[in-house]
Motif scaffolding. Sequence first.
Motif: not given
Length: 173
Positions: A37, A40, A44, A100, A104, A130-131, A134, A155, A158-159
């Motif tokens: 995390s 990311d 990114r 994406l 991811d 997750t969605f 996000g 992302f 959030f996963l």
Amino acid sequence: MLGVLAEYSSAGAGGAAAALLLCLALGWFGVLAVRLSLADIRTRRLPNVLILPSYPAAGLLLGGASLAAGEPERVGGLLVGSAALWGGFFALRLLNPAGLGFGDVKLAGLLGLYLGFLGAGHVFAGVVATFVAGGLWGAGLILSRRGTGRTAVPFGPFLFLGAAVAMLAPGLQ
């Protein structure tokens, strides 16, 4: 996941081994959640050096826990969960490459091992959580005028959040 851990802990010698393996798998999940995390958010990117070796590590720990507990059907579940999430996220990547990253996709497959270990309901709940998370973050960025519908958002966190929420949800099958 805590319910499975409690079951394993109270099931004698095989259960103790299963509980230990499951604790190790969960510890690895926690380490990955923090490290990936942060990576990311900063870059990114989700580094292969962390994700790829985690597939066999998580698979062996979770598979070993299920076999030690006398639940070999969980091995199939974790494999199907991984394939389903990897395949689903790969399809999303093909549909919208800018939306994406392939990191991811690989992370989704890894988290599918954990969620598939618990069952199909957890896999589905993890994707939904997750969605939702996000989407709420993205809506917050738009409403606060700190972003637009095209703002890049890491992302991976959030996963992990979605997987953790699903892993803690009781009563899913």
